[in-house]
Design a protein around this motif. Structure first.
Motif, PDB file in Angstrom:
ATOM      1  N   SER A 272       0.813  -1.233   0.000  1.00 49.60           N
ATOM      2  CA  SER A 272       0.000   0.000   0.000  1.00 49.60           C
ATOM      3  C   SER A 272       0.839   1.272   0.000  1.00 49.60           C
ATOM      4  O   SER A 272       0.368   2.330   0.396  1.00 49.60           O
ATOM      5  N   HIS A 275      -0.219   5.316  -0.604  1.00 50.64           N
ATOM      6  CA  HIS A 275      -1.526   5.663  -0.032  1.00 50.64           C
ATOM      7  C   HIS A 275      -1.428   5.593   1.489  1.00 50.64           C
ATOM      8  O   HIS A 275      -0.644   4.824   2.024  1.00 50.64           O
ATOM      9  N   VAL A 277      -2.699   4.082   4.376  1.00 51.71           N
ATOM     10  CA  VAL A 277      -3.535   2.923   4.730  1.00 51.71           C
ATOM     11  C   VAL A 277      -3.101   2.415   6.103  1.00 51.71           C
ATOM     12  O   VAL A 277      -1.924   2.207   6.344  1.00 51.71           O
ATOM     13  N   ALA A 290      -8.188  -2.894   6.186  1.00 46.55           N
ATOM     14  CA  ALA A 290      -7.469  -1.681   5.764  1.00 46.55           C
ATOM     15  C   ALA A 290      -8.379  -0.480   5.947  1.00 46.55           C
ATOM     16  O   ALA A 290      -9.502  -0.459   5.439  1.00 46.55           O
ATOM     17  N   VAL A 292      -8.900   3.277   4.936  1.00 52.61           N
ATOM     18  CA  VAL A 292      -8.410   4.197   3.883  1.00 52.61           C
ATOM     19  C   VAL A 292      -9.327   5.404   3.780  1.00 52.61           C
ATOM     20  O   VAL A 292     -10.441   5.392   4.295  1.00 52.61           O
ATOM     21  N   LEU A 302      -6.025   0.105  -4.292  1.00 51.59           N
ATOM     22  CA  LEU A 302      -5.593  -0.813  -3.242  1.00 51.59           C
ATOM     23  C   LEU A 302      -6.146  -2.221  -3.489  1.00 51.59           C
ATOM     24  O   LEU A 302      -5.417  -3.209  -3.418  1.00 51.59           O
ATOM     25  N   LYS A 305      -4.310  -3.943  -6.389  1.00 49.97           N
ATOM     26  CA  LYS A 305      -2.949  -4.338  -6.004  1.00 49.97           C
ATOM     27  C   LYS A 305      -2.970  -5.629  -5.183  1.00 49.97           C
ATOM     28  O   LYS A 305      -2.231  -6.576  -5.448  1.00 49.97           O
TER      29      LYS A 305
END
Length: 337
Positions: A272, A275, A277, A290, A292, A302, A305
């Motif tokens: 991550s 970002h 996170v 997570a 966010v 995210l 990924k």
């Protein structure tokens, strides 16, 4: 777009009498009473445009019912101005009531001992609706609300859900341009609620019916209204879009990933990068959560990924409910303005 409801500096005060103690006090009360003036609605201003569906919300005692009673002409304001459908609801009551429909969840406009369709016929006469208009409009309403099989039954024999659907139909006999709904789905099961919501949406789209909805069931508001007016202690503390309310009060989203194998926080932190996170271990095995920011691009980046690097058994995005948001607003208090 023309305003259907215009409210300026609307105020309603009630006198609250208190008794003096003892015989002497009771005697004095005969001649002069002690009283306090309480304001149930404190100088509120707002307007509702044609075709809008507005959620009118607040806790018990916030001033919702009092203001609805003033808007429908039942109560006279202490001060301020109300124009609804181009009229003063209290002064032009007879003409005014022919342009509005009202459904109070706790109160019936149907006659208890006669068949539903007899109530409908009486209301048709009261509102001077022609046979032709009645048939064209009400056939559609009866079919959509699925109450055809209830028309021959007396109201007292109906279940709550059946009665509420009939109440709604009764409020629409004269094709009002404005509908006031006070707790219309109170005590109803989920399927009946969905039927009523679907019907209200259709009425709004087909006839541009303006709807002011008071309810404690915030799923009604989420399903029907884009705008909410929120009251607290007689004052408006929020008037705007439901979307904006969520944006102002929800700080982010939580994404719950359930992996097919064990992963550690270091691996996830590397995934991550770029970002902000915060990862936290879930209660179940191989579950990580997570936190966010609430941004579609960040969330989809995210997820893609993680999904491209790991096998995922389950994925869940947790939304903060409107109910939680509104509870937080009342608990923390919100500044006016």
């Amino acid at each position: 777009m023309s305003a259907i409801i215009e409210v300026k500096e609307l105020r309603k005060e009630f006198k609250s009498y208190s008794s003096r103690s003892g015989l002497k006090g009771a005697f004095r009360d005969l001649f002069t009473r002690n009283y306090k003036v309480l304001a149930a609605v404190k100088d509120i201003s707002f307007q509702v445009n044609e075709g809008e569906m507005v959620g009118y919300i607040g806790e018990n005692g916030a001033g919702k019912s009092t203001s609805i009673k003033m808007l429908t002409g039942i109560l006279t304001p202490t001060s301020g101005e109300i124009i609804v459908n181009g009229m003063n609801p209290h002064k032009e009551r007879e003409k005014f009531v022919k342009t509005i429909g009202v459904v109070f969840g706790q109160r019936s406009q149907l006659w208890w001992d006669i068949a539903v369709q007899e109530s409908f016929r009486l209301l048709k006469k009261v509102y001077h609706v022609s046979d032709e208009d009645y048939k064209e409009h009400m056939d559609h309403v009866i079919e959509t609300l699925d109450i055809g099989h209830l028309l021959d039954k007396p109201v007292r024999k109906l279940s709550l859900g059946q009665r509420m659907r009939c109440e709604l139909a009764a409020a629409l006999i004269h094709k009002p341009t404005l509908l006031f709904l006070d707790e219309p789905t109170i005590g109803l099961d989920v399927l009946v609620k969905m039927k009523i919501r679907r019907f209200l949406k259709e009425m709004n789209e087909k006839y541009k019916t303006t709807i002011l909805l008071t309810t404690h069931d915030l799923t009604d508001i989420e399903a029907l209204c884009e705008r909410v007016v929120m009251l607290d202690e007689g004052s408006i503390i929020y008037d705007g879009s439901l979307k904006q309310l969520r944006a102002n009060w929800v700080e982010g989203k939580q994404i719950q990933f359930e992996f097919t194998r064990t992963v550690n926080s270091e691996e996830l932190s590397n995934m991550s990068v770029g970002h902000t996170v915060a990862w936290a271990k879930g209660e179940r095995e191989n579950v990580w959560i997570a936190s966010v920011e609430d941004d579609e691009k960040v969330i989809s980046d995210l997820i893609s990924k993680i999904v491209s690097h790991y096998q995922i058994r389950d994925l869940h995005i947790k939304e903060t409910s409107t109910e939680e948001i509104i509870r937080n607003i009342y608990e923390e208090g919100i500044h006016h303005g």
